[in-house]
Scaffold this active site. Structure first.
Site, short mmCIF file in Angstrom:
data_model
loop_
_atom_site.label_atom_id
_atom_site.label_comp_id
_atom_site.label_asym_id
_atom_site.label_seq_id
_atom_site.Cartn_x
_atom_site.Cartn_y
_atom_site.Cartn_z
N CYS A 156 0.83 -1.21 0.00
CA CYS A 156 0.00 0.00 0.00
C CYS A 156 0.87 1.25 0.00
CB CYS A 156 -0.93 -0.01 1.22
SG CYS A 156 -1.96 1.46 1.32
N CYS A 159 -0.40 4.14 2.18
CA CYS A 159 -0.17 3.93 3.62
C CYS A 159 1.30 4.19 3.98
CB CYS A 159 -0.49 2.50 4.05
SG CYS A 159 -1.96 1.80 3.35
N ASP A 160 2.20 3.66 3.18
CA ASP A 160 3.60 3.58 3.60
C ASP A 160 4.57 4.45 2.79
OD1 ASP A 160 2.86 1.75 5.55
OD2 ASP A 160 3.04 0.06 4.18
#
Ligand code: NDP
Length: 331
Positions: A156, A159-160
């Site tokens: 992701c 997200c990261d």
């Protein structure tokens, strides 16, 4: 209010000591325990729907496999995925949601009430069912990929990606997700390698154009990841195989993003619930309603586009409100 409220929230069947312990009647059943399921449980519990929630195979859902979550509103310092899911669960328990271990193994949505079998053993009969079973990111299946999950390997970028600002990263996949993630990362990172196994991309023409026009994306067609390399601090590189020549190619990277698709966890509903060709549950636009009355869907199992914790939570809220309204209508 005590967390032990959960203990008091026994269904009618349990309280009456039914002669058939293999069947239990409830008003509102929630399947799945990511941000969508827990949010649905919070709203349903506060609306006195006495929700029973089965956590599924991975209690807490996909977020329990990520490290820091910095984009969920309300956590100014960030929070780890597992802690956030514990917080959501605690909030649902506080309002009396009955949260249980167990996996929904089959369903019968042919009549009312709806029937859901848990662990192949017990049947729950429920007036409404909220499906929040999520999706599972596909991985390549390399041993080194497993080793560095959470320390350089991610599925992701939204997200990261932030953790790789100014660094070099790789994205694997040639679909719209990979193209989007590569473009997103290109805005944060110094360089993005986009690793594609064929000599063309599956992504839409528009996304292919975006990739082509982004200076710091280098597309490596006909390359396949062979190994991810690293040390005890995390990923440091990857070895790719050039499929045309058979030669190994080494790249130096800090982050390795796998974007080869997701599998929505909708298999057990397929006989009753309409899905798109990729298995994502279809909901009536602007609602969480599926094609079956009294069955609602929220979170990643019905969302091929956004797949964020906050959008999942929002749709969980919608499902609980839709369920409450439906119960009011049927009386
Ligand atoms: P897709 O299934 O479309 O693409 C997966 C990609 O990963 C393909 O390029 C595939 O290669 C590659 N791949 C699969 N397995 C491997 C492997 N083992 N090794 C290397 N590469 C592999 O998944 P997406 O998640 O990209 O998209 C899913 C759906 O969601 C699509 O319909 C897409 O259009 C949609 N979507 C739409 C968006 C939007 O409209 N904004 C954004 C994101 C997704 P190959 O082509 O060779 O099979």
């Amino acid at each position: 209010m005590s967390f032990f409220k959960q203990m008091d929230n026994k269904s009618e069947n349990e309280k009456s000591g039914s002669s058939n312990p293999a069947t239990e009647k409830v008003k509102c059943l929630i399947i799945g325990s990511g941000p969508a399921g827990y949010t649905a449980a919070i709203y349903a519990a506060r609306a006195n729907l006495n929700p029973v929630l089965y956590e599924g195979l991975q209690p807490g859902g996909q977020l329990t496999t990520t490290t820091e979550v910095e984009n969920f509103p309300g956590y100014p310092q960030g929070v780890t995925g597992p802690v956030m899911m514990e917080d959501l669960k605690a909030q649902a328990l506080r309002f009396g949601a009955d949260i249980r271990f167990g996996i929904a193994t089959s369903v019968d949505f042919s009549g009312h009430p709806h029937k859901v079998v848990i662990d192949d053993e017990k049947t729950i009969e429920s007036s409404v069912v909220i499906i929040a079973t999520g999706a599972t990111a596909k991985y390549l299946g390399l041993e080194s990929e497993e080793k560095f999950k959470g320390s350089g390997v991610s599925a992701c970028a939204t997200c990261d990606g932030f953790f790789y600002r100014g660094k070099d990263v790789a994205v694997v996949g040639g679909g719209d997700t990979a193209a989007e993630e590569a473009c997103y990362l290109a805005g944060l990172c110094k360089k993005v390698y986009l690793i594609i196994r064929r000599d063309e991309m599956r992504a839409s023409k528009a996304m292919q154009e975006r990739v082509k026009n982004t200076q710091n994306i280098e597309v490596l067609f006909e390359h396949a990841p062979k190994e991810i390399t690293g040390d005890n601090m995390g990923v440091t590189g990857a070895i790719l195989t050039n499929k045309k020549t058979g030669a190994d190619v080494q790249i130096t990277i800090d982050g390795f993003f796998v974007a080869i698709g997701h599998h929505p966890n909708s298999d057990i509903f397929q006989n009753y619930i309409e899905t798109d060709p990729n298995g994502y549950i279809k909901t009536i636009p602007g609602s969480s309603k599926t094609n079956v009355k009294g069955v609602f869907a929220c979170g990643d199992v019905q969302d091929p586009h956004y797949r964020q914790a906050i959008t999942a939570a929002g749709s969980g809220c919608m499902a609980a409100l839709d369920a409450e309204r439906y119960l009011g209508e049927i009386g």
